[in-house]
Design an enzyme around this catalytic site. Structure first.
Site, mmCIF file in Angstrom:
data_model
loop_
_atom_site.group_PDB
_atom_site.id
_atom_site.type_symbol
_atom_site.label_atom_id
_atom_site.label_comp_id
_atom_site.label_asym_id
_atom_site.label_seq_id
_atom_site.Cartn_x
_atom_site.Cartn_y
_atom_site.Cartn_z
ATOM 1 N N ASN A 1 47.774 40.322 2.125
ATOM 2 C CA ASN A 1 47.700 41.067 3.386
ATOM 3 C C ASN A 1 46.896 40.218 4.353
ATOM 4 O O ASN A 1 45.785 39.800 4.028
ATOM 5 C CB ASN A 1 46.999 42.415 3.144
ATOM 6 C CG ASN A 1 46.674 43.140 4.434
ATOM 7 O OD1 ASN A 1 47.291 42.901 5.468
ATOM 8 N ND2 ASN A 1 45.697 44.032 4.367
ATOM 9 N N GLY A 2 47.448 39.953 5.530
ATOM 10 C CA GLY A 2 46.725 39.150 6.520
ATOM 11 C C GLY A 2 47.605 38.016 7.020
ATOM 12 O O GLY A 2 48.835 38.043 6.865
ATOM 13 N N GLU B 1 47.314 59.296 26.249
ATOM 14 C CA GLU B 1 47.513 59.559 24.825
ATOM 15 C C GLU B 1 48.846 60.289 24.591
ATOM 16 O O GLU B 1 49.578 59.979 23.653
ATOM 17 C CB GLU B 1 46.321 60.379 24.292
ATOM 18 C CG GLU B 1 46.406 60.778 22.840
ATOM 19 C CD GLU B 1 46.461 59.625 21.848
ATOM 20 O OE1 GLU B 1 46.275 58.454 22.244
ATOM 21 O OE2 GLU B 1 46.714 59.897 20.662
ATOM 22 N N ARG C 1 50.768 51.748 5.609
ATOM 23 C CA ARG C 1 50.195 50.485 6.088
ATOM 24 C C ARG C 1 51.267 49.466 6.463
ATOM 25 O O ARG C 1 50.962 48.432 7.066
ATOM 26 C CB ARG C 1 49.270 49.889 5.025
ATOM 27 C CG ARG C 1 48.108 50.782 4.662
ATOM 28 C CD ARG C 1 47.235 50.125 3.626
ATOM 29 N NE ARG C 1 46.592 48.954 4.163
ATOM 30 C CZ ARG C 1 45.408 48.950 4.758
ATOM 31 N NH1 ARG C 1 44.730 50.069 4.891
ATOM 32 N NH2 ARG C 1 44.896 47.839 5.226
ATOM 33 N N LYS D 1 51.836 58.759 22.274
ATOM 34 C CA LYS D 1 52.413 59.491 21.141
ATOM 35 C C LYS D 1 53.934 59.544 21.276
ATOM 36 O O LYS D 1 54.662 59.357 20.308
ATOM 37 C CB LYS D 1 51.863 60.933 21.050
ATOM 38 C CG LYS D 1 50.411 61.064 20.643
ATOM 39 C CD LYS D 1 50.160 60.926 19.162
ATOM 40 C CE LYS D 1 49.731 59.549 18.774
ATOM 41 N NZ LYS D 1 48.359 59.159 18.868
ATOM 42 N N TRP E 1 54.125 44.761 6.047
ATOM 43 C CA TRP E 1 54.402 44.774 7.480
ATOM 44 C C TRP E 1 54.553 43.302 7.850
ATOM 45 O O TRP E 1 53.593 42.525 7.763
ATOM 46 C CB TRP E 1 53.254 45.415 8.251
ATOM 47 C CG TRP E 1 53.562 45.612 9.704
ATOM 48 C CD1 TRP E 1 54.191 46.685 10.264
ATOM 49 C CD2 TRP E 1 53.287 44.709 10.775
ATOM 50 N NE1 TRP E 1 54.314 46.503 11.615
ATOM 51 C CE2 TRP E 1 53.777 45.300 11.961
ATOM 52 C CE3 TRP E 1 52.693 43.451 10.842
ATOM 53 C CZ2 TRP E 1 53.673 44.684 13.204
ATOM 54 C CZ3 TRP E 1 52.588 42.829 12.087
ATOM 55 C CH2 TRP E 1 53.075 43.448 13.251
ATOM 56 N N CYS F 1 50.013 45.922 5.703
ATOM 57 C CA CYS F 1 50.356 45.673 4.304
ATOM 58 C C CYS F 1 49.418 46.469 3.397
ATOM 59 O O CYS F 1 48.216 46.584 3.671
ATOM 60 C CB CYS F 1 50.280 44.210 3.894
ATOM 61 S SG CYS F 1 51.367 43.141 4.839
ATOM 62 N N HIS G 1 51.050 55.799 45.194
ATOM 63 C CA HIS G 1 50.915 54.340 45.323
ATOM 64 C C HIS G 1 52.011 53.621 44.536
ATOM 65 O O HIS G 1 51.888 52.444 44.239
ATOM 66 C CB HIS G 1 49.526 53.899 44.863
ATOM 67 C CG HIS G 1 48.438 54.546 45.668
ATOM 68 N ND1 HIS G 1 48.122 54.139 46.948
ATOM 69 C CD2 HIS G 1 47.665 55.617 45.415
ATOM 70 C CE1 HIS G 1 47.162 54.913 47.431
ATOM 71 N NE2 HIS G 1 46.876 55.824 46.512
ATOM 72 N N GLU H 1 55.527 56.016 20.650
ATOM 73 C CA GLU H 1 55.510 55.502 19.278
ATOM 74 C C GLU H 1 56.339 56.354 18.332
ATOM 75 O O GLU H 1 56.872 55.841 17.358
ATOM 76 C CB GLU H 1 54.084 55.314 18.757
ATOM 77 C CG GLU H 1 53.312 56.559 18.477
ATOM 78 C CD GLU H 1 51.932 56.276 17.893
ATOM 79 O OE1 GLU H 1 51.776 55.353 17.100
ATOM 80 O OE2 GLU H 1 50.993 57.022 18.255
ATOM 81 N N LYS I 1 49.791 51.495 10.149
ATOM 82 C CA LYS I 1 48.602 52.277 10.475
ATOM 83 C C LYS I 1 47.421 51.405 10.901
ATOM 84 O O LYS I 1 46.727 51.712 11.847
ATOM 85 C CB LYS I 1 48.235 53.122 9.251
ATOM 86 C CG LYS I 1 47.064 54.052 9.478
ATOM 87 C CD LYS I 1 47.491 55.274 10.229
ATOM 88 C CE LYS I 1 46.364 56.239 10.469
ATOM 89 N NZ LYS I 1 46.682 57.135 11.593
HETATM 90 O O1 M6R Z 1 42.152 52.049 13.160
HETATM 91 P P1 M6R Z 1 41.948 51.994 14.663
HETATM 92 O O2 M6R Z 1 41.405 53.274 15.215
HETATM 93 O O3 M6R Z 1 41.143 50.812 15.083
HETATM 94 O O4 M6R Z 1 43.396 51.801 15.259
HETATM 95 C C1 M6R Z 1 43.583 51.545 16.623
HETATM 96 C C2 M6R Z 1 45.030 51.748 17.015
HETATM 97 O O5 M6R Z 1 45.848 50.861 16.314
HETATM 98 C C3 M6R Z 1 45.491 53.180 16.737
HETATM 99 O O6 M6R Z 1 44.678 54.105 17.398
HETATM 100 C C4 M6R Z 1 46.942 53.389 17.193
HETATM 101 O O7 M6R Z 1 47.049 53.222 18.576
HETATM 102 C C5 M6R Z 1 47.391 54.771 16.771
HETATM 103 N N1 M6R Z 1 47.858 54.751 15.407
HETATM 104 C C6 M6R Z 1 48.450 55.319 17.633
HETATM 105 O O8 M6R Z 1 48.750 56.625 17.289
#
Ligand code: M6R
Length: 615
Positions: free
Chosen positions: A101-102, A484, A27, A488, A75, A2, A507, A491, A610
């Site tokens: 937010n929260g 990673e 956000r 990517k 969100w 949010c 395995h 997501e 984010k």
């Molecule tokens: O703000 P942070 O680095 O703590 O966020 C951690 C994850 O939410 C963040 O790295 C997330 O996995 C990425 N946005 C993915 O691309």
């Protein structure tokens, strides 16, 4: 999660607030809304499910004037992403408006109490209770708005940033925070609030951090901060060292593409200034050298992409210091009983510095007596504030939800932390440390060269965009890169993607290989890790024999990798521990291009936000 904006000043509040929401949309983008106090003292509210474009249409049909206002981009946690559940929420008399937010963890109890006293709710959110509670408190305390907000905050459990309006106080906004972020922007004759500084960067670069359990009242003339009991406290001023252009697309179709291109600068800026003479220095060090020397165990705690940076950092820290390192997802670490003591160093990696699980892991570690070092991209965020030492990455604002440049900056930072530990413990000489630093300092130029060579990846991406799934294989530091790459792709392109250590293939995962399945292989260096390179060649042969379409990320001049590879993407040859800084880049481009080819919004993938400030 949010985004929240507030404004008091001479400008039309609606314009300032909506512009701020656009900058904070990363956000959360399930719904958005605004509340402005009109010249007649009446609240004007517009809110709509979906992206801010929907709110724009709603607003275009109305005249909303006024110079005090706030907005929210959501969100969803409690209540579906509908118009009704969009913020702001009002009390029954339309006197009080609230954005939140929260998560208010005790909202069920509070809601039952309010319903028993005859209050009718207009939404299914946890947030709406706050509007009704403030209204009840105003009726009880004779109309002292800040005091009413403080009294309500004392009753709330959980995480909250609240921004509230009272039509009886049209020239002020009262806001509060616990465990969720809020900053004040200080202009000339105008004051702003934002979940982060991007909300008001266009108007001012002077900001004030709000601490834990604090309430701020803003007016055109400035701000006053107290704790939840009303005791005055001083805010911490800071100057924002980036400007509006950093928060804009600058000609790119997506922020993510711009942020991928900014990676050489993100890594160079993160390294800058950290080698003084032959010594590595951190940014804020509230730990003395003896404490660093005493460290006998390191935990890295983080989530998502930051966790992958930790897995890479483990290889470097163990290699340089011989201290055992465990890397754990913060959400697991915080709920188990890890063995921690004063000799344990917990390295918390978080771009935002506000990820709920990482923050709680930090608190848990400190309660157990461990020392905490934060790696963070956001100045003054909660995680660095609560840590014993801080290393800031200088990647600049990252707006695309997918982490790119902050990931590379985190890798550089955690490797410097490894060198700082080696220096404190004497496991590396000063000249060796300076030598490693110099090698690392050459990497930004190699990242730039990698970016010049990824044209082929774009064509390849279009070619495999209709595949059902993609697998990623790596070994040693290439394994977190494979994880990673898979993250990517999941997501951004909503495809099934998995990263495996190549040695695990036989395995189980090899059963997934079928004709034409794209498998991305992150190849170890033939010079740096010849044995692993040899093993990986065998792995490529095994999957190619079973029909996999092998896409191999290999060092320039690695002719052996070509034998069974359907496609080779060449990256510059760099020292093994730094190789993730180049091998990750084509995987980022691959995911962004596949997402585009499939018609998805690269910057705002579905269901995500984010910063994950709730569990
Ligand atoms: O703000 P942070 O680095 O703590 O966020 C951690 C994850 O939410 C963040 O790295 C997330 O996995 C990425 N946005 C993915 O691309």
């Amino acid at each position: 999660m949010c985004g929240i904006v507030g404004y008091v000043g001479p400008r039309p509040a609606l314009e300032v607030v909506v512009e701020g929401l656009r900058r904070l949309e990363y956000r959360g983008y399930d719904s958005s809304g605004v509340a402005i106090i009109g010249p007649d003292g009446v609240l004007q509210v517009a809110k709509k499910a979906g992206r801010i474009e929907n709110l724009d249409k709603e607003i275009a049909a109305r005249t909303i004037a006024g110079s005090t206002g706030m907005g929210h981009t959501r969100w969803a946690t409690h209540g579906a992403p509908t118009d009704r559940n969009a913020h702001p929420h009002l009390d029954a008399q339309d006197r009080v408006a609230v954005v939140h937010n929260g998560i208010i963890e005790n909202f069920m109890v509070l809601r039952a109490e309010l319903e028993a006293s005859g209050v009718e709710f207009a939404s299914e959110t946890d947030s709406e209770v706050v509007a009704h509670l403030i209204a009840a408190e105003l009726a009880r305390n004779g109309g002292d708005f800040p005091d009413a907000v403080r009294a309500v905050c004392r009753r709330l459990d959980g995480a909250f940033t609240l921004v509230t309006l009272d039509t009886s106080c049209p020239g002020s906004i009262v806001a509060a925070r616990r465990n969720s972020p809020l900053v004040v922007g200080v202009g000339k004759g105008e004051t702003f609030l934002g979940s982060d500084v991007a909300a008001f960067i266009e108007f001012t670069r002077d900001a004030v951090e709000l601490g834990q359990d604090q309430v701020v009242v803003i007016t055109r003339d400035g701000y006053e901060i107290t704790d939840f009991t009303g005791e005055p406290v001083n805010g911490k001023h800071f100057h924002i060292d980036w400007d509006l252009s950093a928060a804009e697309k600058g000609g790119y179709d997506y922020f993510m593409l711009k942020e991928i291109e900014e990676q050489p600068a993100a890594v160079a800026d993160t390294l800058r200034g950290h080698l003084v003479g032959a010594r590595i220095v951190l940014d804020e060090q509230r730990l003395d050298n003896q404490e660093l020397r005493d460290v006998d165990k390191v935990f890295v705690v983080a989530c998502g992409t930051a966790y992958h940076a930790g897995l890479i950092g483990k290889q470097a820290i163990e290699h340089w210091t011989r201290i055992p390192v465990e890397v754990e997802m913060a959400s697991e670490f915080r709920y188990r009983d890890p063995v921690l003591n004063r000799q344990t160093l917990v390295v918390a990696i978080s771009q935002s510095g506000e990820t709920a699980d990482t923050l709680e892991a930090v608190r848990h570690a400190r309660q157990q007596g461990a020392r905490v070092l934060a790696i963070c991209n956001t100045n003054g965020a909660q995680i660095p504030r609560e840590s014993d030492a801080v290393f800031y990455t200088h990647a600049g604002p990252e707006i695309g939800v997918a982490a790119t440049k902050t990931f590379l900056a985190q890798i550089a930072a955690v490797e410097l932390v490894g060198l700082a530990l080696a220096q404190a413990r004497g496991t590396k000489w000063g000249d060796e440390i300076a030598g490693e630093f110099e090698e690392l300092a050459k990497i930004p130029a190699e990242i730039a060269r990698t970016l010049d060579c990824v044209q082929d990846v774009r064509a390849l991406a279009r070619d495999i965009a209709s595949s059902k799934a993609v697998l990623f294989l790596g070994r040693h530091v290439g394994f977190p890169v494979a994880l990673e790459g898979a993250l990517k792709l999941k997501e951004l392109a909503y495809m099934h993607a998995e990263g495996f250590p190549a040695g695990e293939l036989k395995h189980g995962p090899i059963a997934l290989i079928e004709d034409g399945l794209p498998v991305v292989v992150v190849m170890p260096s033939p010079r740096g890790r010849p044995l692993l390179h040899q093993k990986m060649l065998s792995n490529i042969a095994e999957i190619a024999a079973r029909g996999a379409r092998t896409i191999v990320i290999a060092e320039e001049g690695d002719t052996a990798a070509r034998i069974h590879a359907a496609h080779v993407v060449e990256v510059p040859a760099v020292p093994t521990l730094y190789s993730p800084l180049v091998t990750t880049v084509p995987l980022q481009v691959l995911a962004a291009e596949i997402a585009q080819a499939r018609g998805y919004d690269v910057d705002k993938p579905r269901n995500l936000a984010k910063s994950v400030t709730v569990e």
